[in-house]
Design a protein around this motif. Structure first.
Motif, short mmCIF file in Angstrom:
data_model
loop_
_atom_site.label_atom_id
_atom_site.label_comp_id
_atom_site.label_asym_id
_atom_site.label_seq_id
_atom_site.Cartn_x
_atom_site.Cartn_y
_atom_site.Cartn_z
N GLU A 25 -4.26 12.01 -4.49
CA GLU A 25 -2.99 12.52 -5.00
C GLU A 25 -1.89 12.02 -4.06
N ILE A 26 -0.94 11.28 -4.60
CA ILE A 26 0.05 10.62 -3.74
C ILE A 26 1.25 11.54 -3.46
N HIS A 27 1.55 12.46 -4.37
CA HIS A 27 2.72 13.36 -4.20
C HIS A 27 3.99 12.55 -3.98
N PHE A 28 4.10 11.42 -4.68
CA PHE A 28 5.28 10.56 -4.48
C PHE A 28 6.55 11.20 -5.04
N PHE A 29 6.46 11.73 -6.24
CA PHE A 29 7.69 12.18 -6.92
C PHE A 29 8.08 13.61 -6.58
N HIS B 140 7.37 15.20 -3.31
CA HIS B 140 7.64 15.43 -1.88
C HIS B 140 8.74 14.48 -1.41
N ASN B 141 9.82 15.04 -0.91
CA ASN B 141 10.95 14.20 -0.48
C ASN B 141 10.54 13.19 0.59
N GLU B 142 9.70 13.63 1.53
CA GLU B 142 9.30 12.74 2.63
C GLU B 142 8.53 11.54 2.08
N PHE C 131 9.62 6.98 1.26
CA PHE C 131 8.91 5.74 1.62
C PHE C 131 9.24 4.60 0.63
N GLY C 132 9.64 4.96 -0.57
CA GLY C 132 10.10 3.94 -1.52
C GLY C 132 9.00 3.38 -2.43
N TYR C 133 9.48 2.60 -3.41
CA TYR C 133 8.57 2.06 -4.45
C TYR C 133 7.55 1.08 -3.86
N ASP C 134 7.94 0.30 -2.88
CA ASP C 134 6.98 -0.68 -2.32
C ASP C 134 5.80 0.04 -1.68
N TRP C 135 6.11 1.10 -0.97
CA TRP C 135 5.04 1.91 -0.35
C TRP C 135 4.15 2.50 -1.44
N TYR C 136 4.80 3.04 -2.48
CA TYR C 136 4.04 3.68 -3.57
C TYR C 136 3.10 2.65 -4.21
#
Ligand code: A3P
Length: 276
Positions: free
Chosen positions: A51-55, A57-59, A63-68
């Motif tokens: 689970e990436i929790h990209f959208f 978790h603010n922290e 990290f941005g789209y490239d990290w995702y």
């Protein structure tokens, strides 16, 4: 924003990490891990393992789209790349952020009877508290208000079961046609029809074979066998565990309280579930 890290016009078969074009957004305890593992049996579906929790978790979002993209599995251009984070469903920020990244995103929601889901969620919360040597509240003291009749919608395991409330936020950004709603209770006992719905949703050929889903009588759940493997893998002990016992009276009271919210959901998504 380009969806792939390098765009190769000559070969669409190039293996690349790509941003997801599908998300399993919830519900928590809905069967999201089992669904992801089962979907990944399809040769054209590539799943991010954690689970990436990209959208939500603010922290992480910072990290941005490239990290995702770097968190994603390798795929060819026609594959479905899917990530699952069940916390997206109840997140205030996720719908707008997902839309900004990809307005075409496909969204999968696997829902269980909210009474069972609440008990499952409560069980998880209580077990985590006990691991940390914290006190264990009674079910009734946290899920009901002081009047002992109405539900405490500020309590997270209750809040997470108010599906319509959360989906309304998503539907401000995405049309219904981009959603697939699955029945998490049916998925437990008979996963194949739900998986066929997934294949249809992505316009993929039916490729997940019934013999890749192996019922394990010890666990009481299906385990998943990759086409090239001989043995099936079951989910961990935290999936499909015994629930904290809850009286029938409390379950009925919960069901009565959820009815209003369930009706709102069925109207919103134009689909019904056979819940208590
Ligand atoms: P319980 O542990 O309450 O039974 P999630 O992965 O979204 O947290 O969902 C967990 C739930 O997935 C479990 O809740 C379990 O009922 C359900 N589930 C569905 N299919 C399963 C499977 N094949 N193995 C284990 N759990 C499964």
């Amino acid at each position: 924003y380009p969806l792939a890290s390098t765009i190769d016009f000559d070969s669409s078969e190039e293996l690349l990490q790509r941003l997801p074009n599908a998300l399993i957004i919830g519900a928590r305890k809905g069967g999201t891990r089992a669904l992801l593992d089962a979907m990944a049996l399809h040769p054209r579906i590539k799943a991010a393992r954690r689970e990436i929790h990209f959208f939500d978790h603010n922290e992480t979002f910072a990290f941005g789209y490239d990290w995702y993209r770097d968190q994603m599995p390798f795929s060819i251009s026609d594959d479905v790349t899917v990530e699952k984070t069940p916390a997206y469903l109840a997140s205030e920020l996720a719908p707008r952020r997902v839309f900004a990244m990809n307005p075409e995103m496909k969204l999968i929601v696997i829902l269980r009877d909210p009474v069972i889901r609440t008990i499952s969620d409560f069980t998880q919360v209580v077990l985590t508290r006990m691991e940390r040597n914290k006190t264990r509240p009674t079910f009734e003291s946290v899920v009901f208000n002081n009047d002992s009749r109405t539900i405490n919608t500020d309590y997270k395991p209750i809040r997470n079961s108010l599906y319509a409330k959360h989906l309304k936020r998503w539907l401000k950004y995405f049309p219904l046609s981009q959603f697939l709603f699955l029945d998490g209770d049916k998925f437990i006992t008979n996963p194949i029809p739900q998986l066929r719905a997934v294949e249809r949703f992505f316009a993929l050929p039916a490729a997940i074979q019934p013999d890749q889903l192996v019922f394990n009588p010890m666990k009481g759940f299906y385990c998943f066998r990759k086409a090239e493997k001989r043995t099936a893998r079951c989910l961990g002990d935290s999936k499909g565990r015994a629930h904290v016992p809850v009286s029938l009276k409390s379950q009925r009271l919960l069901a009565k309280n959820f009815r209003f919210h369930n009706d709102k959901l069925f109207k919103l998504i134009n689909q019904r579930f056979l819940w208590s």
